[in-house]
Structure formats: C-alpha cells, structure tokens
Design an enzyme around this catalytic site. Structure first.
Site, PDB file in Angstrom:
ATOM      1  NE  ARG A 117      -3.815  -2.253   0.112  1.00  0.00           N
ATOM      2  CZ  ARG A 117      -2.890  -3.186  -0.763  1.00  0.00           C
ATOM      3  NH1 ARG A 117      -2.324  -3.080  -0.808  1.00  0.00           N
ATOM      4  NH2 ARG A 117      -4.015  -4.598  -0.636  1.00  0.00           N
ATOM      5  CB  SER A 125      -9.240  -1.756   3.981  1.00  0.00           C
ATOM      6  OG  SER A 125      -8.813  -2.919   3.507  1.00  0.00           O
ATOM      7  CD  GLU A 146      -5.822   1.045   2.382  1.00  0.00           C
ATOM      8  OE1 GLU A 146      -5.695  -0.057   2.338  1.00  0.00           O
ATOM      9  OE2 GLU A 146      -6.293   0.941   1.890  1.00  0.00           O
TER      10      GLU A 146
HETATM   11  C1  LIG Z   1     -15.134  -0.994  -0.852  1.00  0.00           C
HETATM   12  C2  LIG Z   1     -13.856  -0.161  -1.551  1.00  0.00           C
HETATM   13  C3  LIG Z   1     -13.252  -1.267  -1.718  1.00  0.00           C
HETATM   14  C4  LIG Z   1     -11.440  -1.473  -1.675  1.00  0.00           C
HETATM   15  N1  LIG Z   1     -10.288  -2.272  -2.327  1.00  0.00           N
HETATM   16  C5  LIG Z   1      -9.697  -2.365  -2.698  1.00  0.00           C
HETATM   17  C6  LIG Z   1      -8.497  -3.256  -2.532  1.00  0.00           C
HETATM   18  O1  LIG Z   1      -9.402  -4.397  -2.580  1.00  0.00           O
HETATM   19  N2  LIG Z   1      -7.716  -2.754  -2.421  1.00  0.00           N
HETATM   20  C7  LIG Z   1      -6.902  -1.770  -2.511  1.00  0.00           C
HETATM   21  O2  LIG Z   1      -5.811  -0.954  -2.634  1.00  0.00           O
HETATM   22  N3  LIG Z   1      -7.831  -0.929  -2.657  1.00  0.00           N
HETATM   23  C8  LIG Z   1      -8.808  -1.158  -2.160  1.00  0.00           C
HETATM   24  N4  LIG Z   1      -9.918  -0.124  -2.307  1.00  0.00           N
HETATM   25  C9  LIG Z   1      -9.375   1.885  -2.608  1.00  0.00           C
HETATM   26  C10 LIG Z   1      -9.906   2.562  -3.714  1.00  0.00           C
HETATM   27  O3  LIG Z   1     -10.241   1.502  -4.454  1.00  0.00           O
HETATM   28  C11 LIG Z   1      -8.256   2.392  -4.098  1.00  0.00           C
HETATM   29  O4  LIG Z   1      -7.322   3.307  -3.134  1.00  0.00           O
HETATM   30  C12 LIG Z   1      -7.936   2.862  -5.426  1.00  0.00           C
HETATM   31  O5  LIG Z   1      -6.969   3.332  -5.872  1.00  0.00           O
HETATM   32  C13 LIG Z   1      -8.191   4.467  -5.327  1.00  0.00           C
HETATM   33  O6  LIG Z   1      -8.579   4.794  -6.529  1.00  0.00           O
HETATM   34  P1  LIG Z   1      -8.935   6.520  -6.727  1.00  0.00           P
HETATM   35  O7  LIG Z   1      -9.092   7.315  -8.107  1.00  0.00           O
HETATM   36  O8  LIG Z   1     -10.783   6.494  -6.424  1.00  0.00           O
HETATM   37  O9  LIG Z   1      -8.041   7.752  -6.040  1.00  0.00           O
HETATM   38  P2  LIG Z   1      -8.484   8.531  -5.115  1.00  0.00           P
HETATM   39  O10 LIG Z   1      -9.170   8.397  -3.407  1.00  0.00           O
HETATM   40  O11 LIG Z   1      -9.064   9.908  -5.792  1.00  0.00           O
HETATM   41  O12 LIG Z   1      -7.254   9.009  -4.309  1.00  0.00           O
HETATM   42  C14 LIG Z   1      -5.769   7.950  -3.658  1.00  0.00           C
HETATM   43  C15 LIG Z   1      -4.948   8.938  -3.742  1.00  0.00           C
HETATM   44  O13 LIG Z   1      -4.033   9.015  -5.118  1.00  0.00           O
HETATM   45  C16 LIG Z   1      -4.394   9.813  -5.447  1.00  0.00           C
HETATM   46  N5  LIG Z   1      -4.121  10.030  -6.881  1.00  0.00           N
HETATM   47  C17 LIG Z   1      -4.995  10.111  -7.953  1.00  0.00           C
HETATM   48  N6  LIG Z   1      -5.340  10.461  -9.161  1.00  0.00           N
HETATM   49  C18 LIG Z   1      -3.786  10.713  -9.051  1.00  0.00           C
HETATM   50  C19 LIG Z   1      -3.239  11.006 -10.339  1.00  0.00           C
HETATM   51  N7  LIG Z   1      -3.735  10.597 -11.208  1.00  0.00           N
HETATM   52  N8  LIG Z   1      -1.580  11.014 -10.357  1.00  0.00           N
HETATM   53  C20 LIG Z   1      -1.157  10.687  -8.957  1.00  0.00           C
HETATM   54  N9  LIG Z   1      -2.376  11.524  -7.836  1.00  0.00           N
HETATM   55  C21 LIG Z   1      -3.314  11.046  -7.877  1.00  0.00           C
HETATM   56  C22 LIG Z   1      -4.912  11.173  -4.669  1.00  0.00           C
HETATM   57  O14 LIG Z   1      -3.958  12.677  -4.050  1.00  0.00           O
HETATM   58  C23 LIG Z   1      -4.870  10.183  -3.081  1.00  0.00           C
HETATM   59  O15 LIG Z   1      -3.942  10.281  -2.615  1.00  0.00           O
HETATM   60  C24 LIG Z   1     -10.777   0.093  -2.027  1.00  0.00           C
HETATM   61  C25 LIG Z   1     -12.539   1.137  -1.669  1.00  0.00           C
HETATM   62  C26 LIG Z   1     -13.799   1.070  -1.826  1.00  0.00           C
HETATM   63  C27 LIG Z   1     -14.573   2.192  -1.601  1.00  0.00           C
END
Ligand SMILES: Cc1cc2nc3c(=O)[nH]c(=O)nc-3n(C[C@H](O)[C@H](O)[C@H](O)COP(=O)(O)OP(=O)(O)OC[C@H]3O[C@@H](n4cnc5c(N)ncnc54)[C@H](O)[C@@H]3O)c2cc1C
Length: 344
Positions: free
Chosen positions: A161, A230, A326
């Site tokens: 992570r 998580s 996380e």
């Molecule tokens: C129901 C559920 C289940 C999940 N299960 C998992 C799992 O099994 N495994 C897991 O690892 N995660 C899981 N997650 C967490 C999440 O899905 C991941 O962390 C995912 O990668 C977040 O993507 P996002 O675009 O929504 O990120 P955001 O929440 O929008 O951003 C997350 C981080 O990434 C940065 N960021 C976003 N886009 C960029 C970019 N283009 N360049 C640089 N930085 C950027 C942001 O600044 C922030 O620090 C889960 C979440 C939910 C809601």
C-alpha cells in the site's frame, strides 16, 4: 474545453458521500488543458481520482484537480501484451477489458473502485495480487519541469500500500498514464482464501467472477452504504512482537513477509476489540468486515475521524498496536495524519 467550477459540491466525488465544498474544481481532459490550468493555479490543491480512498474531513477542502484523461491502447510485445491506460479510466473497466480480451494477470484485482491514475499511488492489491506484480511503467507529469517522465517499476518504489508517489514525489506531479505488462498464457493465482475453492484449471473469467462474488458478499457497496474500503492498513510488526502476541492469541491470522517482519490482519484486531458492527451516531464499523468504516447518514467527515480515533484507541489498548489509516485524509488546508497519542 476545460472550465473551472467554483464552490463545487464534491458529494459525488467521494465514496463516503460527504458533501464537502471545494473552492475551485478543475477537470483537465488533456495535457494541454492540464498545463493551462497549472499556469494559473496558485492555491494549494489536491489531485483527486474517483475519491474512493479519500475522506474529506471538513466541510471544505483545498482546490481540487481531477485529471480525466481517457483511452486504452494495446501493444503486442511477443510473449506478453503491453496495455496503457490513461489516468481517468476506471480501474474495473480496465480489468474487465483485459479479461474479455484474454490478457492475463489482473483478474484478482476486479471490482476495486477508483481510477487508473490512483492505482499505483497505494499499489492497489487484493486476493494475492498487487499492481506492482504487473506494472511496466508509469508516465508522470512533473510540475516543476513541465515534462513527462517515464518511471519503470523499480523507480516507483512499490511496497505494501505504498509507492514513491505517496512519499518523495507527493505533490510534485501527477500520473497521466499507467502501462501494465500482461501474459498471453493463462496461469491462475488461486492461493488466496476463497479462491482456493475454485478448480485448479479455472479460467480467468471464472477467477474474475469469483473475486467479484466474494467482494460483493464481504464488502458494503459504496453506492448503497458509503465507505472507502479498508480504512486502516494491515500493521506490519517485528517477529518478537508477533511471537509475544501469538502466545496470547494463538488463532491470530499472520502473514510472514520477505523482510522477516509479520503482517497482521487489522480487521481481525478490530473485531477482537469488540468493534465489528459498532455504530455511533450516523457512522459505524461495517457489520460484514470490521476493517471498513461506513457512513450511514452523516454529512460531516469529522464523524468518521472520531470513529477512526476510537477504533485506534481500542486496538492500541488491547494489542499495543497503532493502526495507520490507509485512506487519505483531506482537510481544508491539505492532507492530515492521525498520529498516535503522545507521539504527535
Ligand atoms: C468498497 C471499496 C473497496 C476497496 N477495495 C480495495 C482493495 O481491495 N485494494 C486496494 O488496494 N484498495 C481498495 N480500495 C481503495 C481504493 O479503491 C483504491 O485506493 C483506489 O486506487 C482509489 O482510486 P481513486 O481514483 O478513487 O483514488 P482517490 O481517492 O481519488 O485518490 C487516492 C490517492 O491517489 C492520488 N491520486 C489520484 N489520482 C492521481 C493521479 N492521476 N496522479 C497522482 N496521484 C493521484 C490522490 O491524490 C490520493 O492521494 C477500496 C475502496 C472501496 C470504496
């Protein structure tokens, strides 16, 4: 054409569904739009993907930059396939595309919400696979030099992570494109609990469907019960701490790491602290998975912060382990941390 929106409601841009307001919301669709915005953007800003790993802790946030570059390209590389996806693509759509086209290696990462651009940031992982296993390189736009850099897998410094994007490169640029290298030859990764029920000759589509079924049974759907997956990372402890705990809790799940340390299951620690299904006000700990904090009806991100601190204090009191979030915590001034009391 990109436009800036003022006093923009972010309710639909975070899976906790908090109605935070950002003073300015920018959504570039191309590099030239991005550069145009950066020319004029002087206030602090947060890069937002789909907001499924972000908690807005206050009624307002910093300015928001949500890069929405679209497109997927495929290149045959002999015995493997290179797939490049732009940062604004949806991660699960990319996984589905790969499974449909018989490109193998990310089926275990099905149904993880969020954007492609955020996937390398915390090195998404699930069911025995993580992004680092398949990444070829990342194209990263550096704000200072206004250039795109190509970072190969080792340059991304992936860990559990974690990556360089959360550390040395945080705030210095953004990910515009992610390229993964997938196999043409199918080999199932069925080591993880739940997937081991599948026959050893299971197809990629069967693994994909099984992962989706397990996730839907265990994790609350954010569309129905807002959450960010998580909330805490699984703590990684030294061998001695593990041995001491194991004497007291012989059934404690534990995963040996390559570096000699031991990863514990944060969900188990929370459950053993009696908090599975716990609720307070309009937020709570999910009934099906103690690692997930859920928002039943709150409009205030502070409610999740208070709940998270309560969970941390209970687990600390019982196991002497401090759980680290996380989820990224965004206040009106920028990212914040939840530090251990008396270690702040
Ligand atoms: C129901 C559920 C289940 C999940 N299960 C998992 C799992 O099994 N495994 C897991 O690892 N995660 C899981 N997650 C967490 C999440 O899905 C991941 O962390 C995912 O990668 C977040 O993507 P996002 O675009 O929504 O990120 P955001 O929440 O929008 O951003 C997350 C981080 O990434 C940065 N960021 C976003 N886009 C960029 C970019 N283009 N360049 C640089 N930085 C950027 C942001 O600044 C922030 O620090 C889960 C979440 C939910 C809601």
């Amino acid at each position: 054409m990109n436009t800036m929106q003022q006093e923009y409601d972010l309710s639909r841009h975070n899976s906790f569904a908090f109605p935070a307001i950002c003073p300015a919301f920018y959504q570039p669709h191309s590099l030239s739009e991005l550069e145009d915005i950066l020319e004029h953007l002087t206030s602090p800003f947060y890069i937002l993907g789909a907001g499924s790993n972000t908690l807005f802790t206050e009624a307002t946030t910093t300015a928001i930059l949500q890069p929405d570059f679209q497109g997927i390209t495929v290149k045959d590389a002999g015995d493997s396939i290179l797939i490049s996806a732009q940062c604004g693509e949806n991660w699960h759509t990319l996984v589905s595309f790969c499974v449909e086209n018989n490109y193998y290696g990310i089926e275990n990462l099905a149904l993880i919400p969020g954007s492609v651009g955020a996937a390398p940031v915390q090195n998404i992982g699930a069911y025995g696979t993580e992004l680092a296993d398949v990444i070829d390189h990342v194209l990263w736009y550096e704000f200072a030099s206004k250039t795109i850099k190509k970072l190969n897998r080792s340059a991304c410094k992936f860990a559990y992570r974690d990556s360089i994007f959360k550390n040395q490169l945080a705030g210095k640029g953004l990910i515009v494109e992610v390229t993964i290298r997938l196999a043409k030859l199918w080999q199932a990764n069925l080591t993880y609990r739940g997937l081991d029920e599948l026959p050893s000759d299971a197809t990629a589509k069967e693994v994909f469907n099984k992962v989706i079924a397990i996730r839907q049974a265990k994790l609350p759907d954010p569309e129905i019960l807002p959450n960010a997956g998580s909330f805490f990372k699984n703590p990684v402890v030294d061998k001695q701490t593990f041995e001491t705990l194991k004497v007291k809790y012989p059934n404690m799940p534990a995963y040996m790491q390559d570096n000699g340390k031991v990863k514990l299951a944060a969900g188990w620690l929370i459950e053993q602290s009696g908090l599975k299904g716990y609720s307070t006000g309009e937020v709570g700990v999910a009934e099906t998975q103690a690692l997930v904090l859920v928002n039943y009806a709150s409009k205030n991100g502070q409610d999740i912060i208070h709940l998270a601190q309560y969970v941390q204090s209970q687990v600390l009191a019982k196991f002497d382990i401090f759980l680290q979030p996380e989820v990224r915590l965004l206040s009106s001034k920028g990212l914040i941390e939840l530090t251990q009391p008396n270690q702040a």
